[in-house]
Write a protein that holds these residues in place. Sequence first.
Motif, PDB file in Angstrom:
ATOM      1  N   ALA A 197       8.178  10.581  17.055  1.00  0.00           N
ATOM      2  CA  ALA A 197       7.365   9.784  17.989  1.00  0.00           C
ATOM      3  C   ALA A 197       8.195   8.655  18.586  1.00  0.00           C
ATOM      4  CB  ALA A 197       6.150   9.220  17.265  1.00  0.00           C
ATOM      5  N   ALA A 198       9.025   8.012  17.741  1.00  0.00           N
ATOM      6  CA  ALA A 198       9.871   6.920  18.241  1.00  0.00           C
ATOM      7  C   ALA A 198      10.853   7.455  19.274  1.00  0.00           C
ATOM      8  CB  ALA A 198      10.611   6.253  17.085  1.00  0.00           C
TER       9      ALA A 198
ATOM     10  N   LEU B 197      -2.306  14.227   4.994  1.00  0.00           N
ATOM     11  CA  LEU B 197      -1.333  14.215   6.089  1.00  0.00           C
ATOM     12  C   LEU B 197      -1.876  14.992   7.289  1.00  0.00           C
ATOM     13  CD1 LEU B 197       1.526  13.766   7.276  1.00  0.00           C
ATOM     14  CD2 LEU B 197       2.185  15.882   6.175  1.00  0.00           C
TER      15      LEU B 197
ATOM     16  N   PRO C  78       4.834  14.881   1.610  1.00  0.00           N
ATOM     17  CA  PRO C  78       4.063  14.475   2.793  1.00  0.00           C
ATOM     18  C   PRO C  78       4.530  13.164   3.403  1.00  0.00           C
ATOM     19  CG  PRO C  78       2.584  15.244   1.102  1.00  0.00           C
ATOM     20  CD  PRO C  78       3.952  15.208   0.487  1.00  0.00           C
ATOM     21  N   VAL C  79       4.945  12.199   2.568  1.00  0.00           N
ATOM     22  CA  VAL C  79       5.422  10.927   3.119  1.00  0.00           C
ATOM     23  C   VAL C  79       6.694  11.158   3.924  1.00  0.00           C
ATOM     24  CG1 VAL C  79       6.480   8.732   2.500  1.00  0.00           C
ATOM     25  CG2 VAL C  79       4.312   9.383   1.500  1.00  0.00           C
TER      26      VAL C  79
ATOM     27  N   GLY D   2       3.260  14.059  -6.074  1.00  0.00           N
ATOM     28  CA  GLY D   2       2.944  15.068  -5.073  1.00  0.00           C
ATOM     29  C   GLY D   2       2.982  14.546  -3.645  1.00  0.00           C
ATOM     30  N   TRP D   3       2.874  13.213  -3.460  1.00  0.00           N
ATOM     31  CA  TRP D   3       2.796  12.705  -2.091  1.00  0.00           C
ATOM     32  C   TRP D   3       4.147  12.452  -1.454  1.00  0.00           C
ATOM     33  CZ3 TRP D   3       5.196   8.098  -2.463  1.00  0.00           C
ATOM     34  CH2 TRP D   3       5.081   7.383  -3.676  1.00  0.00           C
TER      35      TRP D   3
ATOM     36  N   VAL E 236      -1.729   8.750   2.980  1.00  0.00           N
ATOM     37  CA  VAL E 236      -1.088   9.874   2.287  1.00  0.00           C
ATOM     38  C   VAL E 236      -0.745   9.474   0.852  1.00  0.00           C
ATOM     39  CG1 VAL E 236       1.032  11.221   2.199  1.00  0.00           C
ATOM     40  CG2 VAL E 236      -0.231  11.063   4.329  1.00  0.00           C
TER      41      VAL E 236
ATOM     42  N   ALA F 203      -2.338  14.928  -1.076  1.00  0.00           N
ATOM     43  CA  ALA F 203      -1.492  14.255  -0.088  1.00  0.00           C
ATOM     44  C   ALA F 203      -1.331  15.092   1.176  1.00  0.00           C
ATOM     45  CB  ALA F 203      -0.133  13.948  -0.698  1.00  0.00           C
TER      46      ALA F 203
ATOM     47  N   LEU G  28       7.839  12.586  11.376  1.00  0.00           N
ATOM     48  CA  LEU G  28       7.001  12.549  12.572  1.00  0.00           C
ATOM     49  C   LEU G  28       7.139  11.209  13.284  1.00  0.00           C
ATOM     50  CD1 LEU G  28       3.771  14.299  11.317  1.00  0.00           C
ATOM     51  CD2 LEU G  28       5.329  15.107  13.063  1.00  0.00           C
ATOM     52  N   THR G  29       7.261  10.116  12.472  1.00  0.00           N
ATOM     53  CA  THR G  29       7.448   8.796  13.073  1.00  0.00           C
ATOM     54  C   THR G  29       8.732   8.771  13.887  1.00  0.00           C
ATOM     55  OG1 THR G  29       6.418   7.933  11.097  1.00  0.00           O
ATOM     56  CG2 THR G  29       7.439   6.340  12.567  1.00  0.00           C
TER      57      THR G  29
ATOM     58  N   VAL H 277       1.496   6.403  13.658  1.00  0.00           N
ATOM     59  CA  VAL H 277       1.996   7.544  12.877  1.00  0.00           C
ATOM     60  C   VAL H 277       2.592   7.033  11.575  1.00  0.00           C
ATOM     61  CG1 VAL H 277       3.685   9.403  12.820  1.00  0.00           C
ATOM     62  CG2 VAL H 277       2.403   8.986  14.901  1.00  0.00           C
TER      63      VAL H 277
ATOM     64  N   LEU I 150       7.403  13.815   5.457  1.00  0.00           N
ATOM     65  CA  LEU I 150       6.944  14.429   6.719  1.00  0.00           C
ATOM     66  C   LEU I 150       6.430  13.367   7.681  1.00  0.00           C
ATOM     67  CD1 LEU I 150       5.155  17.671   5.508  1.00  0.00           C
ATOM     68  CD2 LEU I 150       7.206  17.493   6.916  1.00  0.00           C
ATOM     69  N   VAL I 151       5.668  12.404   7.123  1.00  0.00           N
ATOM     70  CA  VAL I 151       5.142  11.321   7.988  1.00  0.00           C
ATOM     71  C   VAL I 151       6.299  10.575   8.640  1.00  0.00           C
ATOM     72  CG1 VAL I 151       3.967   9.100   7.989  1.00  0.00           C
ATOM     73  CG2 VAL I 151       2.985  11.016   6.743  1.00  0.00           C
ATOM     74  N   LEU I 152       7.332  10.274   7.819  1.00  0.00           N
ATOM     75  CA  LEU I 152       8.464   9.516   8.370  1.00  0.00           C
ATOM     76  C   LEU I 152       9.184  10.334   9.429  1.00  0.00           C
ATOM     77  CD1 LEU I 152       9.804   7.787   5.155  1.00  0.00           C
ATOM     78  CD2 LEU I 152       8.333   6.863   6.946  1.00  0.00           C
TER      79      LEU I 152
ATOM     80  N   LEU J 123      10.372  10.000  21.256  1.00  0.00           N
ATOM     81  CA  LEU J 123       9.611  10.226  22.492  1.00  0.00           C
ATOM     82  C   LEU J 123       9.358   8.905  23.210  1.00  0.00           C
ATOM     83  CD1 LEU J 123       6.907  12.829  21.457  1.00  0.00           C
ATOM     84  CD2 LEU J 123       8.763  13.140  23.065  1.00  0.00           C
TER      85      LEU J 123
ATOM     86  N   VAL K 168       3.800   5.067  17.644  1.00  0.00           N
ATOM     87  CA  VAL K 168       4.798   5.194  16.585  1.00  0.00           C
ATOM     88  C   VAL K 168       4.315   4.447  15.346  1.00  0.00           C
ATOM     89  CG1 VAL K 168       7.189   4.744  15.964  1.00  0.00           C
ATOM     90  CG2 VAL K 168       6.622   5.374  18.303  1.00  0.00           C
TER      91      VAL K 168
END
Lengths: 413, 435
Positions: A293-294, B32, A282-283, A278-279, B18, B28, A289-290, B11, A285-287, A296, B8
């Motif tokens: 952010a990078a 998040l 989301p992982v 299930g994760w 997660v 998860a 977002l990373t 994040v 999504l985290v990447l 930006l 970065v």
Amino acid sequence: MSAPATPATEADAVTETPRLRTTLRRRLFWIGAIVLAILGALFTVFSSASGIPDGERFSVGNAGASGSRAVAEVLRQQGVDVVEASTLEAAQSAVDAAGGRAGILFSDASGYLDQDGRDAVRALAEGGADLVLVEPGSDELESMTDGIANAGAAEDSSSVAAGCTLPAAERAGTISQPSWAYRLLEAGEAGAASAGTDTVTCFAAGGDSFALLQQPAGDGTVTVLGAGDALTNGSVALQGNAALVLGLLGTHETLVWYQPGYEDFDGATPTLGELTPGWVTPVILVLLLTTVAAGLWRGRRFGPVVVENLPVTVRASETMEGRARLYARQSAHGRALDALRIGTISRLTAALNLPRYASVVEVSRSVANSTGRPVDEVHDILVGAVPRSERELLEYSDRLLVLEQQVAANRPR
Amino acid sequence: MTVTGRLVALVALGVVPVVLIGEFYDRALEALLVWIALVVSLVVIDLVAAASPRRLRIERTLPARVRLGESATSTLFLTNTGRRMLRAVVRDAWQPSAGPSTARQPVAIPAAERRGLTLTLTPFRRGERRTERITVRSTGPLGLAARQATLTAPGRIRVLPPFNARKHLPSRLARLRELDGRASVMIRGQGTEFDSLREYVRGDDVRSIDWRATARHSDVMVRTWRPERDRRVVIVIDTGRTQAARIDDEPRIDTAFESALLLAALATRAGDRVDVILYDRRLRGRVHGASGPELLSRMVDVMAPIDPDLIEMDWTAVPGLVRQVTTQRSLVVLATAIDAPGISRELMAIVPQLTRDHTVVVSSVTDPDVLAGVHRRGDREEVYRAAAAERALLDAARVTTVLKRFGADVITGSPAELPPALADRYIALKAAGRL
């Protein structure tokens, strides 16, 4: 001179970067436009009911002519808990939640459910539930009923009378034209009823075929309903259709409206989606977002770009190179050799201390004297010979150089 | 506003909770969302806690001039007028050709204190080099996000011509002193102005013995001569399009500046008055009435920002300009390019007007590439190149011949040779008394 004075120039720090407030005010139009566009899009989506319209036949969610929202809603108003189920597990758990005693409406026109699934549904009926099969196919009949077979399309007739003692059918009296008819298998036919025939048959639709058959199964019953139209919003109000279906389905406090969906298909092998933990999403999504952010971090400019006027870089020898390439492209050996000869003659004139306006004949005579070569040959090199090819051009160019070197070597000092 | 690499990393670190919470509690997505909320709130806290980059007072200390090839130190004093400690990276936005040693400098300024940021500038182009603004990126205490603002803080430095030819100055000055009578050996013909009488010493030219003075004194007296003084030298530098071409990676105009500087340094020491005119179709610069060290500093100052314009030189106005400077007979030096008769037609047309009243020297840079090309004849391309080089030399020679026939002197040389050659010609003219 490099640092004659160090005057301190004090400058009031005037900020060029606008404040957040100013930026927002300046961009108000565009921010408003984007917000309006998003709102408009959302409104359009929600105003057209629920995204993708439900067009499935007998579906509780379908308010069209082929749907069954009317029946489900009426049942709900009468206090029946209508539970929609699109998977076998959901149907089983709903029936279990009702203590096994529930009505089950089963309609699987696409044949998603396999043999094991159909057996499981029949097991529910044997466990005490009342199973209503709506317009079942032969596979379903074979595995879920006892000795009932398909009898093809029902005969044409505007109305069909009950003709049996089943309370629901009796109350209905007549129903509109059913779609399909079913018959009981005779003893001796393959798959004939194994344990006698206590099957109730109603709504004769020509010959020995019927639109409604009910037989006990374990603690519950199995009902085959050929008159599927009676369930639909378009036809439920005709004749005794409503009385029939409400009577059939409203026998228990819970009605499981089970229409097998894609999830029931090939349920034996788990899909990739079921296997991934299930994760994972989301992982991802985290990447994502990373990455944003990078972007930006690296993309933000450190102040405005500095502008500087740079000089044009032109090499002075460009014109010479250009002329050389023109000579080469045109194979202008005559012209090229002329230029070389003029240069050589002027240098020879200077080297031999001749007057600047000495004629070529004088120069060649002088050169001949100096080098000891025949005058004709020298004259030929200096003016006479006409080059006919590039090979000759190279040859004469070399001869000119040799001549210059010889003159330089023999020069009186 | 901007974010840092630390954000970065933070994040990306969200992967750990997660995965862990997703694995053990199957929550998860919630993890998040909580993580995002945490990061966003940390960023907001950091931004709010960061010192304002706007509350700065800026002072600059900067030399006004630097010679090309040398370095200057620029100091930027920043006073934090806010109430919080400012931790920032500062970018002083110099033009690239000002050659700043570093683009970004970290600085930490406590409230109400001042710090200096030192930057070494090594410009690699002549002219006015500027900076208009500085950008301050003030990082919050957590180092996750930063506030950024660009502040106006103009600064400028004038990059002067390098005057590399000054290395030739001592030897030329020595020769000038020989002419001047200060050297021990006097040779008649060096200078034409009568200077004084003195006693004969061995080695003096017997032709310079003044018999009348010898009769009056009881000793043999000789006349000494010195070169004329207070002559005028007018240097006209062409700033038109042909001067933009590069020879040996140096624009012709820079060579013209070098020659003019060397000549002016020499002439002002010799007691002559030097005027410089920079002209194409309009007067680009002019140095008039200066002498001694002031002359050179004014010359480099005037020359520094001048680049050749892409327009044709208007020679017809030059005699008028020279007449404005002086009507006295003087040495007029025309620093230009001698290319081909077509381009130099106007120059050839006005030279007779100048030579009528003045001694005219035309100085032009020759391209060593062209000279070298003449004798390189290895293959087909090189022979054609040699032919083109001969043609270019011939074109220049024709112009030179015409100019010489009109009475002008022509000096050509590579960028390294031209300034001393012009200085030598000046000394020769002075010695011959032709000024």
